[in-house]
Design a protein around this motif. Structure first.
Motif, PDB file in Angstrom:
ATOM      1  N   ASN A  57      35.723  -4.638 -40.482  1.00  0.00           N
ATOM      2  CA  ASN A  57      36.604  -4.538 -39.308  1.00  0.00           C
ATOM      3  C   ASN A  57      36.313  -3.269 -38.520  1.00  0.00           C
ATOM      4  O   ASN A  57      37.099  -2.867 -37.686  1.00  0.00           O
ATOM      5  N   GLU A  58      35.163  -2.628 -38.828  1.00  0.00           N
ATOM      6  CA  GLU A  58      34.782  -1.407 -38.126  1.00  0.00           C
ATOM      7  C   GLU A  58      33.474  -1.606 -37.361  1.00  0.00           C
ATOM      8  O   GLU A  58      32.516  -0.865 -37.540  1.00  0.00           O
ATOM      9  N   THR A  59      33.455  -2.631 -36.549  1.00  0.00           N
ATOM     10  CA  THR A  59      32.266  -2.954 -35.763  1.00  0.00           C
ATOM     11  C   THR A  59      32.050  -1.925 -34.650  1.00  0.00           C
ATOM     12  O   THR A  59      32.997  -1.575 -33.954  1.00  0.00           O
ATOM     13  N   HIS A  60      30.827  -1.442 -34.540  1.00  0.00           N
ATOM     14  CA  HIS A  60      30.477  -0.645 -33.352  1.00  0.00           C
ATOM     15  C   HIS A  60      30.017  -1.638 -32.303  1.00  0.00           C
ATOM     16  O   HIS A  60      28.871  -2.094 -32.348  1.00  0.00           O
ATOM     17  N   TRP A  61      30.901  -1.964 -31.397  1.00  0.00           N
ATOM     18  CA  TRP A  61      30.552  -2.976 -30.387  1.00  0.00           C
ATOM     19  C   TRP A  61      29.594  -2.370 -29.372  1.00  0.00           C
ATOM     20  O   TRP A  61      29.908  -1.356 -28.759  1.00  0.00           O
ATOM     21  N   PRO A  62      28.423  -2.976 -29.170  1.00  0.00           N
ATOM     22  CA  PRO A  62      27.502  -2.450 -28.163  1.00  0.00           C
ATOM     23  C   PRO A  62      27.983  -2.838 -26.760  1.00  0.00           C
ATOM     24  O   PRO A  62      28.800  -3.748 -26.617  1.00  0.00           O
ATOM     25  N   TRP A  63      27.455  -2.166 -25.740  1.00  0.00           N
ATOM     26  CA  TRP A  63      27.896  -2.463 -24.365  1.00  0.00           C
ATOM     27  C   TRP A  63      27.648  -3.921 -24.002  1.00  0.00           C
ATOM     28  O   TRP A  63      28.436  -4.539 -23.299  1.00  0.00           O
ATOM     29  N   TYR A  64      26.539  -4.490 -24.517  1.00  0.00           N
ATOM     30  CA  TYR A  64      26.229  -5.867 -24.112  1.00  0.00           C
ATOM     31  C   TYR A  64      27.168  -6.896 -24.754  1.00  0.00           C
ATOM     32  O   TYR A  64      27.100  -8.072 -24.439  1.00  0.00           O
ATOM     33  N   ALA A  65      28.049  -6.416 -25.638  1.00  0.00           N
ATOM     34  CA  ALA A  65      29.094  -7.323 -26.144  1.00  0.00           C
ATOM     35  C   ALA A  65      30.114  -7.619 -25.046  1.00  0.00           C
ATOM     36  O   ALA A  65      31.011  -8.434 -25.229  1.00  0.00           O
ATOM     37  N   ASN A  66      29.981  -6.926 -23.906  1.00  0.00           N
ATOM     38  CA  ASN A  66      30.881  -7.176 -22.775  1.00  0.00           C
ATOM     39  C   ASN A  66      30.245  -8.009 -21.672  1.00  0.00           C
ATOM     40  O   ASN A  66      30.877  -8.284 -20.677  1.00  0.00           O
ATOM     41  N   VAL A  67      28.955  -8.332 -21.853  1.00  0.00           N
ATOM     42  CA  VAL A  67      28.233  -8.995 -20.765  1.00  0.00           C
ATOM     43  C   VAL A  67      27.732 -10.365 -21.218  1.00  0.00           C
ATOM     44  O   VAL A  67      26.898 -10.463 -22.112  1.00  0.00           O
ATOM     45  N   ALA A  68      28.255 -11.425 -20.584  1.00  0.00           N
ATOM     46  CA  ALA A  68      27.747 -12.767 -20.865  1.00  0.00           C
ATOM     47  C   ALA A  68      26.348 -12.869 -20.277  1.00  0.00           C
ATOM     48  O   ALA A  68      26.086 -12.267 -19.240  1.00  0.00           O
ATOM     49  N   PRO A  69      25.429 -13.594 -20.888  1.00  0.00           N
ATOM     50  CA  PRO A  69      25.625 -14.430 -22.075  1.00  0.00           C
ATOM     51  C   PRO A  69      25.420 -13.700 -23.408  1.00  0.00           C
ATOM     52  O   PRO A  69      25.688 -14.282 -24.441  1.00  0.00           O
ATOM     53  N   MET A  70      24.972 -12.430 -23.415  1.00  0.00           N
ATOM     54  CA  MET A  70      24.741 -11.743 -24.696  1.00  0.00           C
ATOM     55  C   MET A  70      26.029 -11.670 -25.515  1.00  0.00           C
ATOM     56  O   MET A  70      26.019 -11.787 -26.734  1.00  0.00           O
ATOM     57  N   SER A  71      27.133 -11.434 -24.812  1.00  0.00           N
ATOM     58  CA  SER A  71      28.419 -11.254 -25.504  1.00  0.00           C
ATOM     59  C   SER A  71      28.761 -12.464 -26.379  1.00  0.00           C
ATOM     60  O   SER A  71      29.343 -12.314 -27.445  1.00  0.00           O
ATOM     61  N   TRP A  72      28.369 -13.675 -25.919  1.00  0.00           N
ATOM     62  CA  TRP A  72      28.709 -14.864 -26.713  1.00  0.00           C
ATOM     63  C   TRP A  72      28.065 -14.783 -28.085  1.00  0.00           C
ATOM     64  O   TRP A  72      28.704 -15.050 -29.107  1.00  0.00           O
ATOM     65  N   ALA A  73      26.776 -14.415 -28.109  1.00  0.00           N
ATOM     66  CA  ALA A  73      26.045 -14.371 -29.379  1.00  0.00           C
ATOM     67  C   ALA A  73      26.558 -13.235 -30.261  1.00  0.00           C
ATOM     68  O   ALA A  73      26.799 -13.419 -31.458  1.00  0.00           O
ATOM     69  N   VAL A  74      26.749 -12.056 -29.669  1.00  0.00           N
ATOM     70  CA  VAL A  74      27.171 -10.897 -30.460  1.00  0.00           C
ATOM     71  C   VAL A  74      28.544 -11.164 -31.077  1.00  0.00           C
ATOM     72  O   VAL A  74      28.759 -10.960 -32.270  1.00  0.00           O
ATOM     73  N   ARG A  75      29.472 -11.622 -30.260  1.00  0.00           N
ATOM     74  CA  ARG A  75      30.835 -11.837 -30.772  1.00  0.00           C
ATOM     75  C   ARG A  75      30.856 -12.939 -31.815  1.00  0.00           C
ATOM     76  O   ARG A  75      31.566 -12.844 -32.805  1.00  0.00           O
ATOM     77  N   ARG A  76      30.064 -13.980 -31.587  1.00  0.00           N
ATOM     78  CA  ARG A  76      30.026 -15.056 -32.573  1.00  0.00           C
ATOM     79  C   ARG A  76      29.490 -14.535 -33.903  1.00  0.00           C
ATOM     80  O   ARG A  76      30.041 -14.832 -34.954  1.00  0.00           O
ATOM     81  N   ASP A  77      28.432 -13.740 -33.864  1.00  0.00           N
ATOM     82  CA  ASP A  77      27.872 -13.203 -35.109  1.00  0.00           C
ATOM     83  C   ASP A  77      28.917 -12.378 -35.863  1.00  0.00           C
ATOM     84  O   ASP A  77      29.002 -12.444 -37.087  1.00  0.00           O
ATOM     85  N   VAL A  78      29.678 -11.578 -35.146  1.00  0.00           N
ATOM     86  CA  VAL A  78      30.676 -10.736 -35.818  1.00  0.00           C
ATOM     87  C   VAL A  78      31.799 -11.603 -36.399  1.00  0.00           C
ATOM     88  O   VAL A  78      32.174 -11.438 -37.561  1.00  0.00           O
ATOM     89  N   ILE A  79      32.305 -12.539 -35.614  1.00  0.00           N
ATOM     90  CA  ILE A  79      33.389 -13.397 -36.107  1.00  0.00           C
ATOM     91  C   ILE A  79      32.919 -14.210 -37.319  1.00  0.00           C
ATOM     92  O   ILE A  79      33.591 -14.257 -38.355  1.00  0.00           O
ATOM     93  N   GLU A  80      31.745 -14.824 -37.194  1.00  0.00           N
ATOM     94  CA  GLU A  80      31.228 -15.639 -38.306  1.00  0.00           C
ATOM     95  C   GLU A  80      30.851 -14.756 -39.494  1.00  0.00           C
ATOM     96  O   GLU A  80      31.043 -15.145 -40.651  1.00  0.00           O
ATOM     97  N   GLY A  81      30.316 -13.579 -39.202  1.00  0.00           N
ATOM     98  CA  GLY A  81      29.946 -12.651 -40.280  1.00  0.00           C
ATOM     99  C   GLY A  81      31.175 -12.215 -41.067  1.00  0.00           C
ATOM    100  O   GLY A  81      31.172 -12.243 -42.297  1.00  0.00           O
ATOM    101  N   ARG A  82      32.238 -11.840 -40.379  1.00  0.00           N
ATOM    102  CA  ARG A  82      33.477 -11.435 -41.070  1.00  0.00           C
ATOM    103  C   ARG A  82      34.054 -12.584 -41.872  1.00  0.00           C
ATOM    104  O   ARG A  82      34.610 -12.381 -42.950  1.00  0.00           O
TER     105      ARG A  82
END
Ligand code: HEC
Length: 151
Positions: A57-82
């Motif tokens: 629950n201590e993810t260092h969110w990169p800036w591109y986690a705020n920019v679609a379409p990269m954000s979709w992949a990054v957020r999905r990896d974190v949610i699925e990873g957790r």
């Protein structure tokens, strides 16, 4: 030239519109240290460096986690990873589940984890042979698993 500018404008508009597509929320739920995994310091250092961005629950969110379409992949990896494994809530798993996860951790460090797309942007997270061995020793109490081949 005009058509090239039109093309650029179209791309900009499309990227702009993508920003409105709903996606997972970017969260870092509060951490209760009592529930966090306890392991020797060197093992923890490897987990924190190479795994915590997607498995805690201590993810260092990169800036591109705020920019679609990269954000979709990054957020999905974190949610699925957790969902698959969360070191922050390790002691919420019962003993049998922790044992199973240790075995999966043992197996995952061969090639699958950390995910290749993550290593591309975080080369420091790559596990050395020594790191892999250390994690395997921890995960199996130094005994290995008969049914898992080590690569
Ligand atoms: C970029 C995000 C990311 C990083 C970094 C990452 N993982 Fe994962 N991990 C995932 C995702 C997503 C899943 C669930 C889907 C899957 O299995 O591919 C997963 C699944 C797992 C699983 C569940 C079973 C399995 O093998 O599929 C284990 C165990 C695991 N990861 C261990 C680790 C370890 C150990 C590290 C660090 C050395 C690590 N992961 C680093 C994203 C990541």
């Amino acid at each position: 030239m005009k058509s090239f500018l039109q093309y650029l404008a179209a791309v900009a508009i499309i990227i702009g519109l993508l920003q409105f597509v709903p996606t997972y929320e970017k969260t870092n739920p509060p951490v209760d240290r009592a529930k966090e995994i306890k392991a020797p310091q060197d093992v923890m250092a490897i987990f924190k460096r190479s795994c915590y961005d997607c498995h805690s629950n201590e993810t260092h969110w990169p800036w591109y986690a705020n920019v679609a379409p990269m954000s979709w992949a990054v957020r999905r990896d974190v949610i699925e990873g957790r969902k698959a494994l969360n070191f922050s809530t390790w002691y919420d798993y019962d003993e049998a589940k922790r044992k199973e996860l240790r075995k999966q951790i043992y197996r995952s460090v061969a090639i699958a984890m950390p995910l290749p797309q993550y290593l591309w942007l975080h080369p420091d997270a790559k596990l050395s042979q020594k790191d892999k061995q250390r994690i395997r020793d921890w995960a199996s109490n130094g005994k290995g698993f008969d049914d898992i081949e080590v690569r």
